[in-house]
Design a protein around this motif. Structure first.
Motif, PDB file in Angstrom:
ATOM      1  N   THR A 135       0.838  -1.203   0.000  1.00 52.68           N
ATOM      2  CA  THR A 135       0.000   0.000   0.000  1.00 52.68           C
ATOM      3  C   THR A 135       0.875   1.255   0.000  1.00 52.68           C
ATOM      4  O   THR A 135       0.553   2.249  -0.663  1.00 52.68           O
ATOM      5  CB  THR A 135      -0.945  -0.003   1.217  1.00 52.68           C
ATOM      6  N   ILE A 136       1.982   1.209   0.730  1.00 50.24           N
ATOM      7  CA  ILE A 136       2.904   2.361   0.724  1.00 50.24           C
ATOM      8  C   ILE A 136       3.429   2.573  -0.700  1.00 50.24           C
ATOM      9  O   ILE A 136       3.478   3.698  -1.202  1.00 50.24           O
ATOM     10  CB  ILE A 136       4.075   2.143   1.712  1.00 50.24           C
ATOM     11  N   LEU A 137       3.765   1.469  -1.329  1.00 45.77           N
ATOM     12  CA  LEU A 137       4.264   1.530  -2.714  1.00 45.77           C
ATOM     13  C   LEU A 137       3.252   2.235  -3.631  1.00 45.77           C
ATOM     14  O   LEU A 137       3.589   3.128  -4.400  1.00 45.77           O
ATOM     15  CB  LEU A 137       4.513   0.098  -3.178  1.00 45.77           C
ATOM     16  N   MET A 138       1.982   1.843  -3.491  1.00 41.84           N
ATOM     17  CA  MET A 138       0.936   2.455  -4.322  1.00 41.84           C
ATOM     18  C   MET A 138       0.761   3.944  -4.003  1.00 41.84           C
ATOM     19  O   MET A 138       0.577   4.773  -4.893  1.00 41.84           O
ATOM     20  CB  MET A 138      -0.413   1.779  -4.062  1.00 41.84           C
ATOM     21  N   ARG A 139       0.765   4.257  -2.713  1.00 44.04           N
ATOM     22  CA  ARG A 139       0.558   5.657  -2.323  1.00 44.04           C
ATOM     23  C   ARG A 139       1.704   6.525  -2.827  1.00 44.04           C
ATOM     24  O   ARG A 139       1.481   7.659  -3.246  1.00 44.04           O
ATOM     25  CB  ARG A 139       0.425   5.755  -0.795  1.00 44.04           C
ATOM     26  N   GLU A 140       2.910   6.008  -2.761  1.00 41.39           N
ATOM     27  CA  GLU A 140       4.065   6.760  -3.278  1.00 41.39           C
ATOM     28  C   GLU A 140       3.878   7.023  -4.772  1.00 41.39           C
ATOM     29  O   GLU A 140       4.095   8.127  -5.251  1.00 41.39           O
ATOM     30  CB  GLU A 140       5.359   5.966  -3.057  1.00 41.39           C
ATOM     31  N   LYS A 197       2.559  10.696  -4.391  1.00 39.66           N
ATOM     32  CA  LYS A 197       3.838  11.303  -3.981  1.00 39.66           C
ATOM     33  C   LYS A 197       3.666  12.134  -2.704  1.00 39.66           C
ATOM     34  O   LYS A 197       3.937  13.348  -2.688  1.00 39.66           O
ATOM     35  CB  LYS A 197       4.384  12.195  -5.097  1.00 39.66           C
ATOM     36  N   PRO A 198       3.191  11.528  -1.647  1.00 38.28           N
ATOM     37  CA  PRO A 198       2.893  12.318  -0.438  1.00 38.28           C
ATOM     38  C   PRO A 198       4.148  12.777   0.299  1.00 38.28           C
ATOM     39  O   PRO A 198       5.192  12.139   0.196  1.00 38.28           O
ATOM     40  CB  PRO A 198       2.103  11.336   0.434  1.00 38.28           C
ATOM     41  N   ASP A 199       4.032  13.896   1.017  1.00 34.15           N
ATOM     42  CA  ASP A 199       5.112  14.308   1.912  1.00 34.15           C
ATOM     43  C   ASP A 199       5.040  13.481   3.193  1.00 34.15           C
ATOM     44  O   ASP A 199       6.023  13.305   3.886  1.00 34.15           O
ATOM     45  CB  ASP A 199       4.952  15.794   2.273  1.00 34.15           C
ATOM     46  N   GLU A 200       3.825  13.041   3.499  1.00 30.99           N
ATOM     47  CA  GLU A 200       3.651  12.278   4.734  1.00 30.99           C
ATOM     48  C   GLU A 200       2.530  11.258   4.569  1.00 30.99           C
ATOM     49  O   GLU A 200       1.534  11.528   3.906  1.00 30.99           O
ATOM     50  CB  GLU A 200       3.314  13.251   5.884  1.00 30.99           C
ATOM     51  N   ILE A 201       2.731  10.085   5.170  1.00 32.79           N
ATOM     52  CA  ILE A 201       1.627   9.122   5.299  1.00 32.79           C
ATOM     53  C   ILE A 201       1.433   8.919   6.794  1.00 32.79           C
ATOM     54  O   ILE A 201       2.376   8.583   7.515  1.00 32.79           O
ATOM     55  CB  ILE A 201       1.929   7.769   4.620  1.00 32.79           C
ATOM     56  N   LEU A 202       0.225   9.176   7.253  1.00 39.30           N
ATOM     57  CA  LEU A 202      -0.059   9.117   8.684  1.00 39.30           C
ATOM     58  C   LEU A 202      -1.097   8.027   8.959  1.00 39.30           C
ATOM     59  O   LEU A 202      -2.150   8.004   8.332  1.00 39.30           O
ATOM     60  CB  LEU A 202      -0.590  10.478   9.145  1.00 39.30           C
ATOM     61  N   GLY A 223      13.538   1.127   0.052  1.00 42.25           N
ATOM     62  CA  GLY A 223      13.229   2.181  -0.913  1.00 42.25           C
ATOM     63  C   GLY A 223      11.794   2.136  -1.427  1.00 42.25           C
ATOM     64  O   GLY A 223      11.464   2.762  -2.435  1.00 42.25           O
ATOM     65  N   ILE A 224      10.917   1.419  -0.719  1.00 40.26           N
ATOM     66  CA  ILE A 224       9.497   1.400  -1.099  1.00 40.26           C
ATOM     67  C   ILE A 224       8.907   2.775  -0.788  1.00 40.26           C
ATOM     68  O   ILE A 224       8.108   3.316  -1.549  1.00 40.26           O
ATOM     69  CB  ILE A 224       8.757   0.277  -0.330  1.00 40.26           C
ATOM     70  N   ALA A 225       9.329   3.343   0.331  1.00 44.86           N
ATOM     71  CA  ALA A 225       8.985   4.726   0.643  1.00 44.86           C
ATOM     72  C   ALA A 225      10.210   5.564   0.309  1.00 44.86           C
ATOM     73  O   ALA A 225      11.327   5.154   0.610  1.00 44.86           O
ATOM     74  CB  ALA A 225       8.658   4.877   2.124  1.00 44.86           C
ATOM     75  N   SER A 226       9.984   6.719  -0.291  1.00 52.08           N
ATOM     76  CA  SER A 226      11.139   7.535  -0.652  1.00 52.08           C
ATOM     77  C   SER A 226      11.755   8.107   0.619  1.00 52.08           C
ATOM     78  O   SER A 226      11.110   8.189   1.664  1.00 52.08           O
ATOM     79  CB  SER A 226      10.727   8.640  -1.620  1.00 52.08           C
ATOM     80  N   GLU A 227      13.012   8.530   0.502  1.00 53.22           N
ATOM     81  CA  GLU A 227      13.732   9.013   1.675  1.00 53.22           C
ATOM     82  C   GLU A 227      13.014  10.167   2.353  1.00 53.22           C
ATOM     83  O   GLU A 227      13.011  10.302   3.559  1.00 53.22           O
ATOM     84  CB  GLU A 227      15.111   9.485   1.229  1.00 53.22           C
ATOM     85  N   LYS A 228      12.387  11.027   1.515  1.00 45.40           N
ATOM     86  CA  LYS A 228      11.825  12.224   2.119  1.00 45.40           C
ATOM     87  C   LYS A 228      10.365  12.075   2.568  1.00 45.40           C
ATOM     88  O   LYS A 228       9.804  12.986   3.154  1.00 45.40           O
ATOM     89  CB  LYS A 228      12.005  13.440   1.201  1.00 45.40           C
ATOM     90  N   THR A 229       9.767  10.925   2.312  1.00 45.86           N
ATOM     91  CA  THR A 229       8.395  10.735   2.786  1.00 45.86           C
ATOM     92  C   THR A 229       8.409  10.446   4.282  1.00 45.86           C
ATOM     93  O   THR A 229       9.092   9.535   4.745  1.00 45.86           O
ATOM     94  CB  THR A 229       7.724   9.540   2.083  1.00 45.86           C
ATOM     95  N   LYS A 230       7.638  11.249   5.006  1.00 48.36           N
ATOM     96  CA  LYS A 230       7.568  11.010   6.449  1.00 48.36           C
ATOM     97  C   LYS A 230       6.498   9.947   6.700  1.00 48.36           C
ATOM     98  O   LYS A 230       5.356  10.096   6.268  1.00 48.36           O
ATOM     99  CB  LYS A 230       7.196  12.330   7.132  1.00 48.36           C
ATOM    100  N   LEU A 231       6.896   8.873   7.379  1.00 45.06           N
ATOM    101  CA  LEU A 231       5.917   7.850   7.732  1.00 45.06           C
ATOM    102  C   LEU A 231       5.618   8.012   9.216  1.00 45.06           C
ATOM    103  O   LEU A 231       6.518   7.922  10.046  1.00 45.06           O
ATOM    104  CB  LEU A 231       6.486   6.447   7.466  1.00 45.06           C
ATOM    105  N   SER A 232       4.364   8.311   9.534  1.00 43.64           N
ATOM    106  CA  SER A 232       4.099   8.520  10.955  1.00 43.64           C
ATOM    107  C   SER A 232       2.856   7.773  11.398  1.00 43.64           C
ATOM    108  O   SER A 232       2.007   7.396  10.582  1.00 43.64           O
ATOM    109  CB  SER A 232       4.005  10.002  11.291  1.00 43.64           C
TER     110      SER A 232
END
Ligand code: ARG
Length: 588
Positions: free
Chosen positions: A335-340, A344-349, A371-380
């Motif tokens: 799901t993270i892969l799809m959302r990215e 291209k979110p700045d954050e997934i909460l 690398g499924i989530a990009s480095e700059k995506t904040k996962l919270s």
């Protein structure tokens, strides 16, 4: 508009600098002695250390600079240096009334929204298909909806996703139980090649009875459990008849969920679920293997996520079970892969029960590492506590069962209805109002607690029209609206001025603090801080209303100023309630 605290900080920093100290010492905080001052500056203590002088001398020097500037002095009623070197600040009523008057003329009360505008996916709700929505899902829905509204208010682009649990064993259980009950259904005939019926072979109430029955059986009957696991596997591997049944289960269940969430005034932009991530799994697993991150351990495919500085044990993230089946972790990674890819979110909460902490910690680490989530995506992740009954144990119905959300809402609106039985209104109006007030009681009762804490569901307290409750805030707004309509004044030329009344000053100060309070609520994603502010504001209004005769005030300018002041109070409270997902009834 600048926050009051930022304006103060600017004045103080300039003063420290002109007095020969570093400007960073001009920091401002809320006074911890509200009886003595409203704000304070404690920077002289640290400055004194650095410059080797006495704190009180630093404070006095900074104040001398301010006292030379008449324009700056207008801001203060009192500003003084006290031993050992604190600067106590009390704002002037005229500064506050001008600030608040300007708030009234600005969109969104002039709240300073600098720095927002991020794209945020919020994953909340998380209902499981085929299972009735129960109070366990209430917190996620209520907290997530409020955070979504707060972020949107600040200008973030927010995408709310319900992320349904629609791919797990509960689906295999329902299919198995149906097969036992109606073995002749065409969905179970493997040789069938035609088109399946468009009508579901069950209703929502049947479905709600089927799942608990199947789940109960699977706990005592090994063979039945094996059958359900097999059905889950077959469904996930594309067996035609099962896919067709699954679609029926989804359609019936999702229609019911939409109705329930709708009643709760919670709405989602996306109705995706675990099943939507399923097609992404094979290639994702392939990549994990190719990168060398995923390896076999006791037959299962895992990725190490432990770090050297971990204080507690961090088991690897499981990607596939030894039978090749995907897990909760797997669908979340996909799901993270799809959302990215899609947003291209700045954050997934994520907003879930706090017991899922380890799950998200491992998923986040694995997503970053691979690398499924990009480095700059904040996962919270925000983990919430349990809603308990008065006995301190997780909330249950009287007979010990799981309380359905629908029943809970009905119970609380009935309690409100009983309170309002003496009102002069039609049955329909009373029912509509009780529903809105009941929902406020439920949501505010939840949101006024820090999310991570457990809390006790106390119907009588939550539904009370007095104290720190949703109905009290609603009642305050209704009361103001009725004063305004009784006054019937045209306020278009009115100006908020200060008349020297103490309770008026307190109300001005509380309103002026909206800007800084909301900023904290947004930064910390903390609806409970919003509730605390609303309660302060409602109390400040009620004190003001008690102390001043508004309607009978003879001075026209004063009367109109007061009316404008209370109208702003009602508007701010209405806006804050909206950020909690609560509506204001016409009357109560
Ligand atoms: N369906 C899950 C549950 O009931 C919650 C889903 C939360 N979201 C997620 N992406 N895992 O526990």
């Amino acid at each position: 508009m600048n926050k009051v605290v930022s304006e103060l900080k600017k004045v103080m920093e300039d003063a420290f600098e002109s007095a020969g100290f570093d400007r960073s010492f001009g920091m401002i905080s809320l006074s911890n002695r509200p009886d003595l001052a409203e704000y304070q500056c404690n920077g002289a203590m640290a400055a004194a250390k650095k410059y080797g002088v006495k704190p009180i001398d630093v404070a006095t020097k900074a104040l001398e600079v301010i006292k030379e500037d008449a324009d700056k002095c207008r801001m203060f009623d009192k500003i003084e240096a006290v031993m050992p070197g604190f600067i106590n600040i009390t704002l002037s009523p005229s500064y506050l009334s001008e600030y608040v008057d300007e708030m009234a003329s600005k969109a969104d009360f002039g709240v300073d929204k600098n720095g927002s505008g991020k794209t945020v996916v919020i994953d909340y709700g998380g209902a499981n298909v085929a299972k009735p929505l129960h109070v366990g899902h209430l917190r996620s829905a209520v907290i997530g909806e409020s955070i979504k509204r707060i972020c949107r208010f600040y200008g973030d682009k927010v995408i709310g996703d319900v992320h349904l649990g629609d791919w797990g064993l509960q689906m295999g259980l329902v299919i198995t139980e149906l097969k036992h009950r109606q073995p002749d259904l065409v969905y179970f005939d493997e040789s069938f090649e035609g088109e399946y019926p468009s009508e579901a072979p069950f209703t929502i109430s049947e479905l709600e009875e089927i799942y608990p029955c199947a789940s109960g059986k699977s706990k005592t009957d090994e063979e039945y459990k094996a059958e359900a696991l097999q059905a889950t596997f077959d469904l996930q591997h594309g067996r035609r008849g099962y896919r067709a049944l699954w679609k029926h289960i989804m359609a019936v269940s999702v229609a019911d969920l939409k109705k329930n969430y709708g009643n709760l005034k919670v709405d989602f932009d996306l109705w995706l679920g675990e099943s939507d991530a399923d097609p992404e799994i094979p290639s994702m697993v392939e990549n994990l293997k190719k990168s060398g991150l995923a390896y076999l351990s006791d037959g299962a495919l895992v990725v190490d996520v432990a770090r050297e500085d971990d204080k507690k044990e961090m088991p690897p993230c499981m990607i596939l079970k030894s039978d090749g089946a995907a897990l909760y972790e797997t669908t979340d990674l996909a799901t993270i892969l799809m959302r990215e890819r899609d947003y291209k979110p700045d954050e997934i909460l994520y907003i879930t029960d706090k017991r899922q902490e380890l799950h998200f910690e491992r998923v986040f680490r694995c997503a970053k590492k691979a690398g499924i989530a990009s480095e700059k995506t904040k996962l919270s992740w925000i983990g919430f506590g349990t809603m308990n009954g008065k006995d301190g144990k997780p909330f249950k119905t009287r007979d010990g069962g799981v309380m359905r959300l629908e029943d809970l809402i009905r119970q609380i609106s009935d309690a409100v209805y009983d309170k309002m039985s003496d009102r002069d209104m039609t049955e329909e109006e009373a029912r509509n109002i009780s529903f809105k007030v009941g929902l406020a009681a439920l949501k505010y009762g939840d949101l006024s607690n820090q999310a991570s804490k457990d809390y006790v569901f106390d119907l009588d307290r939550f539904a009370s029209f007095e104290g720190n409750t949703g109905p009290y805030i609603q009642y305050t707004v209704v009361r103001i609206n009725s004063i305004l309509s009784k006054a019937g004044s045209d306020l278009s030329g009115a100006k908020i001025i200060s008349t020297g009344s103490e309770s008026e000053k307190a109300l001005l100060l509380t309103l002026a603090r909206l800007n800084e309070n909301l900023a904290g609520v947004y930064e910390e994603k903390a609806p409970h801080r919003l509730c605390a502010y609303m309660y302060d504001l409602a109390n400040a209004f009620n004190r003001f209303y008690h102390d001043n005769r508004i309607i009978s005030e003879e001075n026209e300018a004063t009367k109109n100023s007061w009316l404008k002041l209370i109208k702003l109070t009602a508007d701010v409270l209405t806006c804050c309630l909206d950020l909690l997902g609560v509506e204001v009834p016409e009357r109560m």
